[in-house]
Scaffold this active site. Structure first.
Site, PDB file in Angstrom:
ATOM      1  N   LYS A 204      31.702  31.379  32.938  1.00 10.26           N
ATOM      2  CA  LYS A 204      32.092  32.394  32.007  1.00 10.26           C
ATOM      3  C   LYS A 204      33.408  32.098  31.654  1.00 10.26           C
ATOM      4  O   LYS A 204      34.345  31.577  32.448  1.00 10.26           O
ATOM      5  CB  LYS A 204      31.882  33.830  32.854  1.00 10.26           C
ATOM      6  CG  LYS A 204      32.482  34.961  31.799  1.00 10.26           C
ATOM      7  CD  LYS A 204      32.301  36.383  32.722  1.00 10.26           C
ATOM      8  CE  LYS A 204      32.459  37.462  31.800  1.00 10.26           C
ATOM      9  NZ  LYS A 204      32.459  38.576  32.570  1.00 10.26           N
TER      10      LYS A 204
ATOM     11  N   SER B  53      28.863  43.995  34.727  1.00  9.88           N
ATOM     12  CA  SER B  53      28.843  42.939  33.785  1.00  9.88           C
ATOM     13  C   SER B  53      28.099  41.697  34.116  1.00  9.88           C
ATOM     14  O   SER B  53      28.057  40.579  33.438  1.00  9.88           O
ATOM     15  CB  SER B  53      30.330  42.309  33.622  1.00  9.88           C
ATOM     16  OG  SER B  53      31.142  43.329  32.573  1.00  9.88           O
TER      17      SER B  53
ATOM     18  N   SER C 110      29.515  42.258  30.333  1.00  9.96           N
ATOM     19  CA  SER C 110      30.522  41.329  29.524  1.00  9.96           C
ATOM     20  C   SER C 110      29.946  40.030  29.734  1.00  9.96           C
ATOM     21  O   SER C 110      30.377  39.020  28.939  1.00  9.96           O
ATOM     22  CB  SER C 110      31.821  41.528  29.793  1.00  9.96           C
ATOM     23  OG  SER C 110      32.224  41.157  31.309  1.00  9.96           O
TER      24      SER C 110
END
Lengths: 482, 95
Positions: free
Chosen positions: A77, A176, A152
């Protein structure tokens, strides 16, 4: 090749069925082909990945082992700092930020032999539940490209679901990891707060942020978490505690485990079709020998309100570091220092980030601190006590991961509070610091649905164990978007 | 818990974020919505509840007071928007 799980890729690399270079090359080609649609990756580090893969193959040929993830492809990420590789955190503020160091998670996975193929898209500064808040554009759900992948860690979830890469890192502040895992039909675990180092993981809400893996299966999550977890003196809230071997306990029987069903999780607000899928999952787990009891988590309805004070408050404080002076975006021709700060931040941050900075600053300002921030921290204590009471009697708590399957792009962008309510089932575990896992348990009209298991502190091994056992008798996690 | 334009402007100043005049009412409405959500917390009496400090009650660890980092000024300055002779440059603060 791309349809294999991380564990299967590991076996194939060991048996020499294919090489790490062949595997990485194949996945990079696939990523290039599909990323135009999915927008799951913000950077593809092809050259670096292939040179690392070549080195891994050479080591293997020489009889050396780099570690448990030798030659296996993953992606990070874009919130994890990567030495020499742009780390944007989904923000214009960090559009050109190239960190001079690696996050501990990146370093650990690298030294275990994993090869990063690139960085995945995300909501700006991890603030969002749909990946519509990224400076680099919305990520599309591989199951239906008109729909969001969740957020997210939406880029990570979409990349795994689309089989661009077998596993990714993610972070979970209010859901997330788990919410995008549910929306994309994959598995994702948020460990206990303090289990995975936050060093080099760009901070959003420091008392809630926790890194973890996203992959197709619980077994793959265990493989990755085995290397990600562990004490780090560079993170002041890292827990100094011996590591568990998450792979070693995957095959233990579920028989006799007691699972609580909080009545509050099955009430109004939950999509009927999701409730029905959960009942099916409960039956499967019963067949495996798990025992179910009804429990109460009576302050759960206050989790979202408390979270949307605590998280913005910590965000406003953490994001104060982006001042246009030391790194990140700086405005053109500032007329004085205040103008430099104000315009750099106005230009560098997107709307949701600014919204949270304002709410957080308000909640921490003189005269409001007790009414909002302290009140929210008290509610947090109550929510945590509810969990402690429940765990005195049960091993796990089962519920939905999300109130509905993936929604359409643009559907909730005009109403921040409606968007926030997406995390109603995931936020409580963050507030209490507990580990939680989302596992695919069916689909509604072709869209995946996840079930969530929350465990007691440091019970990641048993969470992964139950999830793995569930996956030995179900096949939802094996489904791949058409 | 309605937030008016003036509050948005004050808070935006405290947070050092410029908010354009035309978007102030939108932020006021968004903030009001979030604070309305937060107001649900008032349903519960928390007068005898201790605020949470840490989920697992961990205490701050202290390390030995010895240097364990090397100086990386050059690496950090290389990514700064504006530097000169090892200093970060900003507009003049003193007239």
């Amino acid at each position: 090749m791309h349809k294999l799980t991380l564990a299967a890729m590991q076996r194939s690399l060991e048996s020499g069925e294919f090489s790490s270079v062949e595997l990485c090359q194949h996945l990079i080609e696939r990523t290039k082909q599909h990323n135009e649609t999915l927008n799951a990756f913000v950077s593809i580090t092809e050259e670096q990945a292939l040179s690392e893969a070549k080195a891994a193959d050479e080591k293997r040929a020489a009889g050396d082992t780099l570690g448990s993830l030798h030659g296996l492809p993953i992606a990070h990420k874009d919130i994890f700092c990567t030495d020499g590789v742009r780390t944007s955190c989904g923000s214009k503020m960090l559009e050109n930020f190239v960190p001079p160091y690696n996050a501990t998670v990146v370093e650990k996975l690298k030294s275990a032999g994993a090869i990063s193929l690139g960085k995945t898209n995300m909501d700006e500064f991890a603030m969002g539940s749909s990946n519509e808040n990224s400076f680099f554009g919305v990520v599309r759900n591989p199951w239906d490209t008109e729909r969001v992948p969740g957020g997210s860690s939406g880029g990570s979830a979409a990349a795994v679901a689309g089989r661009l890469v077998p596993a990714c890192t993610g972070t979970d502040t209010g859901g997330s990891i788990r919410q995008p895992a549910a929306f994309c039909g994959i598995t994702g675990i948020k460990p206990t707060y303090g289990r995975v180092s936050r060093y080099g993981m760009i901070a959003f809400a420091s008392s809630l942020d926790q890194g973890g893996p996203l992959a197709a299966t619980a077994e793959d999550c265990a493989l990755l978490l085995n290397e990600m977890a562990g004490f780090d003196p560079r993170d002041s809230t890292s827990i100094d505690r011996a590591n568990d071997d998450y792979m070693a306990t995957l095959h233990q029987p579920v028989k006799g485990m007691k699972i609580g069903l909080p009545k509050q999780y099955f009430e109004a607000g939950l999509d009927d079709s999701i409730a029905a899928l959960l009942q099916q999952a409960i039956k499967e787990l019963e067949k495996l020998g798990a025992e179910f009891v009804d429990i109460e988590l009576k302050n759960q309805h206050l989790a979202v309100p408390a979270y949307y004070i605590v998280a913005p408050a910590e965000c406003s404080s953490n994001l104060a570091r982006f001042d246009g002076v030391r790194y990140g975006h700086r405005c053109e021709d500032p007329k004085d220092l205040e103008d430099l700060y104000k315009r750099s931040r106005a230009e560098g941050f997107g709307r949701e980030v600014k919204r949270r900075i304002l709410v957080g600053t308000y909640a921490l300002s003189a005269g409001y601190y007790d009414a909002f921030y302290v009140k929210a921290q008290k509610i947090r204590s109550l929510i945590s006590q509810d969990f402690s009471q429940a765990f005195a009697d049960v091993d796990f708590i089962l519920g939905p991961t999300t109130p509905s399957p993936a929604f359409k792009i643009g559907e909730k962008t005009s109403d921040p509070v409606a968007m926030y309510l997406n995390d109603i089932y995931t936020i409580p575990a963050n507030l209490a610091g507990l580990p939680g896992i989302s596992v695919p348990c069916g689909d509604v009209g072709g869209l995946p649905v996840g079930l969530q298991l929350v465990g007691n502190y440091f019970d990641e091994a048993r969470l992964l164990n139950v999830a793995h056992q569930y996956q030995t008798v179900t096949d939802w996690h094996t489904r791949i978007p058409g | 818990m309605a937030v008016d334009n003036k509050v948005v402007e004050q808070v935006a100043h405290l947070a050092r974020v410029q908010i354009s005049a035309e978007s102030v009412p939108d932020y006021a409405s968004d903030m009001s919505g979030v604070l309305e959500l937060a107001a649900q917390m008032d349903q519960v009496d928390t007068s005898s509840v201790e605020p949470m400090a840490h989920p697992t009650h961990a205490v701050q660890r202290l390390r030995d007071d010895v240097v364990d980092e090397v100086n990386q000024r050059d690496a950090f300055q290389a990514i700064a928007p504006s530097v000169e002779n090892g200093y970060y440059l900003v507009p003049p603060v003193i007239e």
